[in-house]
Design a protein around this motif. Sequence first.
Motif, PDB file in Angstrom:
ATOM      1  N   GLN A   1       0.813  -1.215   0.000  1.00 25.39           N
ATOM      2  CA  GLN A   1       0.000   0.000   0.000  1.00 25.39           C
ATOM      3  C   GLN A   1       0.849   1.269   0.000  1.00 25.39           C
ATOM      4  OE1 GLN A   1      -3.513  -0.339  -0.175  1.00 25.39           O
ATOM      5  NE2 GLN A   1      -2.752  -2.417  -0.545  1.00 25.39           N
ATOM      6  N   GLY A   2       2.180   1.110   0.015  1.00 21.84           N
ATOM      7  CA  GLY A   2       3.082   2.258   0.116  1.00 21.84           C
ATOM      8  C   GLY A   2       2.782   3.413  -0.828  1.00 21.84           C
ATOM      9  N   PRO A   3       2.538   3.172  -2.131  1.00 22.89           N
ATOM     10  CA  PRO A   3       2.283   4.297  -3.038  1.00 22.89           C
ATOM     11  C   PRO A   3       1.054   5.122  -2.667  1.00 22.89           C
ATOM     12  CG  PRO A   3       2.853   2.319  -4.271  1.00 22.89           C
ATOM     13  CD  PRO A   3       2.687   1.895  -2.844  1.00 22.89           C
ATOM     14  N   ARG A   4       0.097   4.511  -1.958  1.00 20.87           N
ATOM     15  CA  ARG A   4      -1.106   5.250  -1.547  1.00 20.87           C
ATOM     16  C   ARG A   4      -0.895   6.031  -0.249  1.00 20.87           C
ATOM     17  NH1 ARG A   4      -3.429   0.065  -3.103  1.00 20.87           N
ATOM     18  NH2 ARG A   4      -4.733   0.288  -4.976  1.00 20.87           N
ATOM     19  N   LEU A   5       0.260   5.860   0.373  1.00 13.49           N
ATOM     20  CA  LEU A   5       0.502   6.468   1.687  1.00 13.49           C
ATOM     21  C   LEU A   5       1.379   7.708   1.614  1.00 13.49           C
ATOM     22  CD1 LEU A   5       1.081   3.190   3.752  1.00 13.49           C
ATOM     23  CD2 LEU A   5      -1.072   4.350   3.178  1.00 13.49           C
ATOM     24  N   TYR A   6       1.846   8.059   0.446  1.00 19.58           N
ATOM     25  CA  TYR A   6       2.574   9.303   0.208  1.00 19.58           C
ATOM     26  C   TYR A   6       3.787   9.451   1.140  1.00 19.58           C
ATOM     27  CZ  TYR A   6      -1.597  10.347  -2.483  1.00 19.58           C
ATOM     28  OH  TYR A   6      -2.632  10.282  -3.400  1.00 19.58           O
TER      29      TYR A   6
ATOM     30  N   PHE B   1      -8.546  17.396   1.888  1.00 16.67           N
ATOM     31  CA  PHE B   1      -7.719  16.217   2.131  1.00 16.67           C
ATOM     32  C   PHE B   1      -7.621  15.357   0.865  1.00 16.67           C
ATOM     33  CE2 PHE B   1      -6.736  11.953   3.449  1.00 16.67           C
ATOM     34  CZ  PHE B   1      -5.849  12.101   4.508  1.00 16.67           C
ATOM     35  N   GLU B   2      -8.734  15.131   0.208  1.00 16.41           N
ATOM     36  CA  GLU B   2      -8.736  14.275  -0.983  1.00 16.41           C
ATOM     37  C   GLU B   2      -7.997  14.911  -2.149  1.00 16.41           C
ATOM     38  OE1 GLU B   2     -13.009  13.240  -1.324  1.00 16.41           O
ATOM     39  OE2 GLU B   2     -12.290  11.192  -0.932  1.00 16.41           O
ATOM     40  N   GLU B   3      -7.990  16.235  -2.216  1.00 11.35           N
ATOM     41  CA  GLU B   3      -7.221  16.900  -3.266  1.00 11.35           C
ATOM     42  C   GLU B   3      -5.724  16.706  -3.036  1.00 11.35           C
ATOM     43  OE1 GLU B   3      -8.394  20.954  -3.280  1.00 11.35           O
ATOM     44  OE2 GLU B   3     -10.395  20.562  -4.114  1.00 11.35           O
ATOM     45  N   GLU B   4      -5.314  16.702  -1.771  1.00  8.69           N
ATOM     46  CA  GLU B   4      -3.889  16.556  -1.464  1.00  8.69           C
ATOM     47  C   GLU B   4      -3.441  15.098  -1.525  1.00  8.69           C
ATOM     48  OE1 GLU B   4      -0.636  18.164   1.838  1.00  8.69           O
ATOM     49  OE2 GLU B   4      -2.796  18.338   2.232  1.00  8.69           O
ATOM     50  N   PHE B   5      -4.317  14.184  -1.066  1.00  8.20           N
ATOM     51  CA  PHE B   5      -3.956  12.763  -1.021  1.00  8.20           C
ATOM     52  C   PHE B   5      -5.073  11.922  -1.653  1.00  8.20           C
ATOM     53  CE2 PHE B   5      -2.298  14.732   2.977  1.00  8.20           C
ATOM     54  CZ  PHE B   5      -0.947  14.747   2.640  1.00  8.20           C
TER      55      PHE B   5
ATOM     56  N   LEU C   1      -5.244   9.188  -3.333  1.00  7.36           N
ATOM     57  CA  LEU C   1      -5.193   7.734  -3.309  1.00  7.36           C
ATOM     58  C   LEU C   1      -5.350   7.147  -1.904  1.00  7.36           C
ATOM     59  CD1 LEU C   1      -2.156   7.122  -5.725  1.00  7.36           C
ATOM     60  CD2 LEU C   1      -4.606   7.156  -6.280  1.00  7.36           C
ATOM     61  N   PHE C   2      -5.219   7.978  -0.884  1.00  4.70           N
ATOM     62  CA  PHE C   2      -5.140   7.440   0.470  1.00  4.70           C
ATOM     63  C   PHE C   2      -6.416   6.727   0.897  1.00  4.70           C
ATOM     64  CE2 PHE C   2      -5.680   7.753   5.086  1.00  4.70           C
ATOM     65  CZ  PHE C   2      -4.557   7.062   5.492  1.00  4.70           C
ATOM     66  N   ARG C   3      -7.567   7.248   0.525  1.00  7.31           N
ATOM     67  CA  ARG C   3      -8.824   6.672   1.008  1.00  7.31           C
ATOM     68  C   ARG C   3      -8.992   5.226   0.553  1.00  7.31           C
ATOM     69  NH1 ARG C   3     -14.847   9.498   0.710  1.00  7.31           N
ATOM     70  NH2 ARG C   3     -15.765   8.224   2.366  1.00  7.31           N
ATOM     71  N   ASP C   4      -8.347   4.847  -0.550  1.00  5.47           N
ATOM     72  CA  ASP C   4      -8.462   3.482  -1.070  1.00  5.47           C
ATOM     73  C   ASP C   4      -7.406   2.535  -0.498  1.00  5.47           C
ATOM     74  OD1 ASP C   4     -10.626   4.182  -2.683  1.00  5.47           O
ATOM     75  OD2 ASP C   4      -9.308   4.848  -4.308  1.00  5.47           O
ATOM     76  N   ALA C   5      -6.532   3.058   0.352  1.00  5.48           N
ATOM     77  CA  ALA C   5      -5.496   2.197   0.941  1.00  5.48           C
ATOM     78  C   ALA C   5      -6.140   1.212   1.914  1.00  5.48           C
ATOM     79  CB  ALA C   5      -4.451   3.043   1.655  1.00  5.48           C
TER      80      ALA C   5
END
Length: 491
Positions: free
Chosen positions: A396-401, A444-448, A450-454
């Motif tokens: 999941q690393g790429p989704r965690l920025y 938050f979603e604009e900045e990250f 992909l995170f919500r799908d981690a």
Amino acid sequence: MTTSPSDNKPQLHFVLDNITQLIYSTISKPFEAEDEIHGCGQAALSILSKRPDACINLAHEKLHAFPYKDVPICWRRLYTEASLWNVLRKLKTQGEAGLTDQGDWTADVVRTLDMALILTGGPRREKLIEKIMAGLDKILFPPPTQLPERPSKRQKLEEDHQRQPSLPTDDTIPSAFPISTISPPPLHFPISRVRVPSLSAFQAHLSSTTPPTPLIITGSLEHWPAITTRPWNNPSYLLSRTLGGRRLVPIEIGRSYTDAGWGQRILSFRSFLTTYMFAHPPEPASPTSPITTASSPPPPPPQQKQQQTGYLAQHDLFSQVPALRADISIPDYCFSDPPPPTHPVPGPPVAQLDEPLLNAWFGPAGTISPLHTDPYHNILTQVVGAKYVRLYAPSQGPRLYPRGVGEDGVDMGNTSQVDVGEAMAVFEGEGRGGEELEARRREFEEEFPLFRDAEFVEGVLGPGECLYIPVGWWHYVRSLSPSFSVSFWWN
């Protein structure tokens, strides 16, 4: 037959004399040819015994001229040796003065030695410093029984860590830590739990999936004195093991090491307890986190500044205070044979460990460890209180920025840019907060994005439980109450 303090004074003089002789007989010997201290040069060594303060200042300057891992060991040796000469001078002065004003002089000696341990590790002198601390304990808290007459030979200054210490009476320290003021969030994807698996069963778990998955283990710490006969949930016991709270500890000040304004201070253990463990509740995990209870105290009035969080975090407390090390044991699971990582682990390669690395994590409710990953397998043991833990697999690393190398040149690639507390507030607070919460969610979603799908797993770790964190797994940790944990890193 018990004795009065005045009756004990000759014996206390004897203990002080013992400590003084032990230090002098040890540090006055010529340095061995292979001792790293020779790298400091003859000029520094020639003044060591006569001007220890000058040597401490010189070594201190050198210690801060390099990243700690690059500091030549000779300067760590010089700082330690000069500190011992400094202490020897203080003890001789106290002996000549007749053991007056005990509290002040013992605190001064403890500070000098603990600064050496914290800043340098006390290379080549760890056992000597431990014996000095044991002697100071006998001076500060002499046993109430009649002591024998002075023997003809100097006795060993060694503390029996297995004995039950007499607990200091102190009306300024409560008899227990505050109760929790933070409720655990709902667990949507709970970590698997198992009770006291055998070593072979745990090894089978490591081999059952690729990569291995986290596991909460219950019931495996019930034999620890830290939980039973010498409980760490008793503040008086912790004070008794830290010379009445005189021992120094490094404290992280602020919500998270990723925040602006975060810093570190060295405090006495007593000051840490009174300032942070028993102060009014700390700042919440996220500035507007909804995770509170109806019984949570109201926020302070506008004119009252909110107390910053203080956290004794990732500190090798057990090398510094071996008396506490005797209250725990290395879990058998650290001697299993885990498979190699399936994904690259952020950071430089680490050496094979001969034995697990132990670190203490002690702080009030609300302390957090931001989302990060470590280069070792970890058995995180919970001794006091409870913690919420959320983990993400290496995939999941790429989704965690992950953060990169900062402007200061420090590689933070093992730490996420994402504030998980804020993420939980904006996503799991859906239906509450109205337009303000919706605006925070969009930002938050604009900045990250992909995170919500981690994908993640989560759990609450209670007293006596431990969590296996596989190497490379990202994890976020939040204390739900005053908490004392011990991590065991191994590979």
